[in-house]
Scaffold this motif. Structure first.
Motif, PDB file in Angstrom:
ATOM      1  N   ARG A  45      99.144 -74.875  76.296  1.00  0.00           N
ATOM      2  CA  ARG A  45     100.426 -74.291  75.929  1.00  0.00           C
ATOM      3  C   ARG A  45     100.426 -73.976  74.445  1.00  0.00           C
ATOM      4  NH1 ARG A  45     104.245 -77.986  73.554  1.00  0.00           N
ATOM      5  NH2 ARG A  45     103.559 -80.133  73.817  1.00  0.00           N
ATOM      6  N   ALA A  46     101.222 -72.996  74.103  1.00  0.00           N
ATOM      7  CA  ALA A  46     101.343 -72.581  72.710  1.00  0.00           C
ATOM      8  C   ALA A  46     102.225 -73.574  71.974  1.00  0.00           C
ATOM      9  CB  ALA A  46     101.932 -71.182  72.632  1.00  0.00           C
ATOM     10  N   LEU A  47     101.722 -74.101  70.859  1.00  0.00           N
ATOM     11  CA  LEU A  47     102.549 -74.940  69.982  1.00  0.00           C
ATOM     12  C   LEU A  47     103.337 -74.070  69.023  1.00  0.00           C
ATOM     13  CD1 LEU A  47     100.299 -77.963  68.961  1.00  0.00           C
ATOM     14  CD2 LEU A  47     102.228 -77.925  70.543  1.00  0.00           C
ATOM     15  N   THR A  48     102.728 -72.999  68.573  1.00  0.00           N
ATOM     16  CA  THR A  48     103.409 -72.004  67.761  1.00  0.00           C
ATOM     17  C   THR A  48     103.150 -70.666  68.435  1.00  0.00           C
ATOM     18  OG1 THR A  48     101.507 -71.649  66.293  1.00  0.00           O
ATOM     19  CG2 THR A  48     103.102 -73.330  65.631  1.00  0.00           C
ATOM     20  N   ASN A  49     104.161 -69.840  68.511  1.00  0.00           N
ATOM     21  CA  ASN A  49     104.016 -68.580  69.227  1.00  0.00           C
ATOM     22  C   ASN A  49     104.892 -67.521  68.563  1.00  0.00           C
ATOM     23  OD1 ASN A  49     103.238 -66.701  71.079  1.00  0.00           O
ATOM     24  ND2 ASN A  49     104.485 -67.497  72.743  1.00  0.00           N
ATOM     25  N   ASP A  50     104.383 -66.984  67.465  1.00  0.00           N
ATOM     26  CA  ASP A  50     105.112 -65.970  66.724  1.00  0.00           C
ATOM     27  C   ASP A  50     104.107 -65.134  65.963  1.00  0.00           C
ATOM     28  OD1 ASP A  50     104.369 -67.618  64.542  1.00  0.00           O
ATOM     29  OD2 ASP A  50     106.245 -68.723  64.682  1.00  0.00           O
ATOM     30  N   ARG A  55     104.501 -79.167  59.941  1.00  0.00           N
ATOM     31  CA  ARG A  55     104.288 -80.170  60.979  1.00  0.00           C
ATOM     32  C   ARG A  55     105.072 -79.726  62.207  1.00  0.00           C
ATOM     33  NH1 ARG A  55     107.868 -84.114  60.070  1.00  0.00           N
ATOM     34  NH2 ARG A  55     108.966 -83.556  61.943  1.00  0.00           N
ATOM     35  N   VAL A  56     104.451 -79.863  63.381  1.00  0.00           N
ATOM     36  CA  VAL A  56     105.175 -79.620  64.627  1.00  0.00           C
ATOM     37  C   VAL A  56     104.870 -80.780  65.569  1.00  0.00           C
ATOM     38  CG1 VAL A  56     103.372 -78.187  65.719  1.00  0.00           C
ATOM     39  CG2 VAL A  56     105.761 -77.926  66.418  1.00  0.00           C
ATOM     40  N   ASP A  57     105.913 -81.314  66.178  1.00  0.00           N
ATOM     41  CA  ASP A  57     105.743 -82.386  67.160  1.00  0.00           C
ATOM     42  C   ASP A  57     105.216 -81.789  68.455  1.00  0.00           C
ATOM     43  OD1 ASP A  57     106.758 -84.199  65.302  1.00  0.00           O
ATOM     44  OD2 ASP A  57     108.811 -83.931  66.011  1.00  0.00           O
ATOM     45  N   LEU A  58     104.520 -82.582  69.248  1.00  0.00           N
ATOM     46  CA  LEU A  58     103.923 -82.087  70.478  1.00  0.00           C
ATOM     47  C   LEU A  58     104.895 -82.019  71.644  1.00  0.00           C
ATOM     48  CD1 LEU A  58     100.386 -83.738  70.391  1.00  0.00           C
ATOM     49  CD2 LEU A  58     101.178 -81.575  69.413  1.00  0.00           C
ATOM     50  N   GLU A  59     106.087 -82.561  71.472  1.00  0.00           N
ATOM     51  CA  GLU A  59     107.083 -82.480  72.533  1.00  0.00           C
ATOM     52  C   GLU A  59     107.453 -81.019  72.760  1.00  0.00           C
ATOM     53  OE1 GLU A  59     110.464 -84.828  71.476  1.00  0.00           O
ATOM     54  OE2 GLU A  59     109.231 -86.555  70.973  1.00  0.00           O
ATOM     55  N   PRO A  60     107.525 -80.580  74.030  1.00  0.00           N
ATOM     56  CA  PRO A  60     107.904 -79.187  74.292  1.00  0.00           C
ATOM     57  C   PRO A  60     109.243 -78.843  73.628  1.00  0.00           C
ATOM     58  CG  PRO A  60     107.101 -80.222  76.291  1.00  0.00           C
ATOM     59  CD  PRO A  60     107.224 -81.317  75.259  1.00  0.00           C
ATOM     60  N   ARG A  76     101.153 -87.727  67.833  1.00  0.00           N
ATOM     61  CA  ARG A  76     102.405 -87.150  68.339  1.00  0.00           C
ATOM     62  C   ARG A  76     102.784 -85.825  67.679  1.00  0.00           C
ATOM     63  NH1 ARG A  76     106.072 -92.321  67.863  1.00  0.00           N
ATOM     64  NH2 ARG A  76     107.402 -90.685  67.026  1.00  0.00           N
ATOM     65  N   SER A  77     102.057 -85.449  66.631  1.00  0.00           N
ATOM     66  CA  SER A  77     102.346 -84.210  65.897  1.00  0.00           C
ATOM     67  C   SER A  77     101.042 -83.626  65.385  1.00  0.00           C
ATOM     68  CB  SER A  77     103.244 -84.489  64.684  1.00  0.00           C
ATOM     69  OG  SER A  77     104.420 -85.143  65.036  1.00  0.00           O
ATOM     70  N   VAL A  78     101.118 -82.378  64.941  1.00  0.00           N
ATOM     71  CA  VAL A  78     100.004 -81.785  64.207  1.00  0.00           C
ATOM     72  C   VAL A  78     100.528 -81.234  62.894  1.00  0.00           C
ATOM     73  CG1 VAL A  78      98.573 -81.243  66.217  1.00  0.00           C
ATOM     74  CG2 VAL A  78     100.155 -79.546  65.362  1.00  0.00           C
ATOM     75  N   VAL A  79      99.677 -81.285  61.891  1.00  0.00           N
ATOM     76  CA  VAL A  79      99.938 -80.708  60.578  1.00  0.00           C
ATOM     77  C   VAL A  79      98.988 -79.527  60.449  1.00  0.00           C
ATOM     78  CG1 VAL A  79      99.826 -81.111  58.086  1.00  0.00           C
ATOM     79  CG2 VAL A  79     100.634 -82.919  59.619  1.00  0.00           C
ATOM     80  N   TYR A  80      99.480 -78.409  59.922  1.00  0.00           N
ATOM     81  CA  TYR A  80      98.665 -77.202  59.858  1.00  0.00           C
ATOM     82  C   TYR A  80      99.148 -76.307  58.723  1.00  0.00           C
ATOM     83  CZ  TYR A  80     102.671 -75.128  62.235  1.00  0.00           C
ATOM     84  OH  TYR A  80     103.933 -74.713  62.559  1.00  0.00           O
ATOM     85  N   ALA A  81      98.362 -75.289  58.411  1.00  0.00           N
ATOM     86  CA  ALA A  81      98.740 -74.292  57.415  1.00  0.00           C
ATOM     87  C   ALA A  81      99.240 -73.053  58.143  1.00  0.00           C
ATOM     88  CB  ALA A  81      97.543 -73.938  56.540  1.00  0.00           C
ATOM     89  N   SER A  82     100.274 -72.426  57.591  1.00  0.00           N
ATOM     90  CA  SER A  82     100.818 -71.213  58.191  1.00  0.00           C
ATOM     91  C   SER A  82     101.388 -70.309  57.107  1.00  0.00           C
ATOM     92  CB  SER A  82     101.915 -71.556  59.199  1.00  0.00           C
ATOM     93  OG  SER A  82     102.455 -70.376  59.761  1.00  0.00           O
ATOM     94  N   ASP A  83     101.317 -69.011  57.372  1.00  0.00           N
ATOM     95  CA  ASP A  83     101.874 -68.032  56.431  1.00  0.00           C
ATOM     96  C   ASP A  83     103.256 -67.550  56.866  1.00  0.00           C
ATOM     97  OD1 ASP A  83     101.316 -66.354  58.588  1.00  0.00           O
ATOM     98  OD2 ASP A  83     100.066 -64.972  57.441  1.00  0.00           O
TER      99      ASP A  83
END
Length: 178
Positions: free
Chosen positions: A82-87, A117-122, A101-108
């Motif tokens: 499943r997409a955690l980020t979808n934009d 940071r985004v939690d893995l909960e839908p 329970r979460s992921v940390v990532y870089a985004s523009d």
């Protein structure tokens, strides 16, 4: 193959495999060398920067396909994804938090590469952790969750910076810009 990420106990690893001009995400058994395709986006799809969850049950990777430039979460037991980020924002270098329970990532998504940071909960929304002028990428989290280091883009190249981990715990932070 490139961009390997080891599973717990080094029993397996995941990597990005180049096939016919595109990439796919594969799992390799460390003992037998058996290869299992986890995600093949097809067409001109590309995958990059995989990371294995602390318990070894999930993988997160950047997936770039038509209309998607975000993070994909893959369950290793079922193959469900499943997409955690979808934009339209590009999301890179995801790393699981020590509790998984979460992921940390870089985004523009704000126009400059910042950490989120985004939690893995839908249904969870990304939360911005940094606000930089030049950009920051490549987060690395210590196993105890006490240290978050990243690469800051500076005039002479890149420097390593330490980000306060209190930002990781701030669940009341403003959601990321759309």
């Amino acid at each position: 193959m490139r961009e390997p990420a080891c599973g717990p106990g080094a029993r397996f690893y995941v990597a990005v495999q180049l096939v016919e001009g595109r990439t796919r995400l594969v799992r390799v058994d460390a003992e037998t060398g058996a290869l299992t395709v986890l995600v093949d986006p097809g067409g001109a799809g590309q995958l990059a920067f995989p990371a294995v969850s602390p318990d070894g049950t999930q993988v997160v990777a950047t997936e770039i396909t038509s209309g998607h430039r975000g993070l994909t979460l893959v369950d290793l037991a079922s193959g469900a994804r499943r997409a955690l980020t979808n934009d339209n924002a590009l999301s890179l270098h995801a790393r699981f938090t020590p509790d998984g329970r979460s992921v940390v990532y870089a985004s523009d998504r704000s126009g400059v590469l910042d950490l989120y940071r985004v939690d893995l909960e839908p249904g969870s929304m990304p939360h911005r952790l940094t606000r930089t002028v030049t950009g920051v990428t490549g987060p690395a989290l210590s196993r105890d969750g006490q240290t978050l280091v990243a690469s800051m883009l500076v005039a002479r190249g890149e420097d390593l910076v330490r980000v306060p981990t209190s930002a990781l715990l701030n669940t009341l932070a403003a959601p990321a810009p759309p």
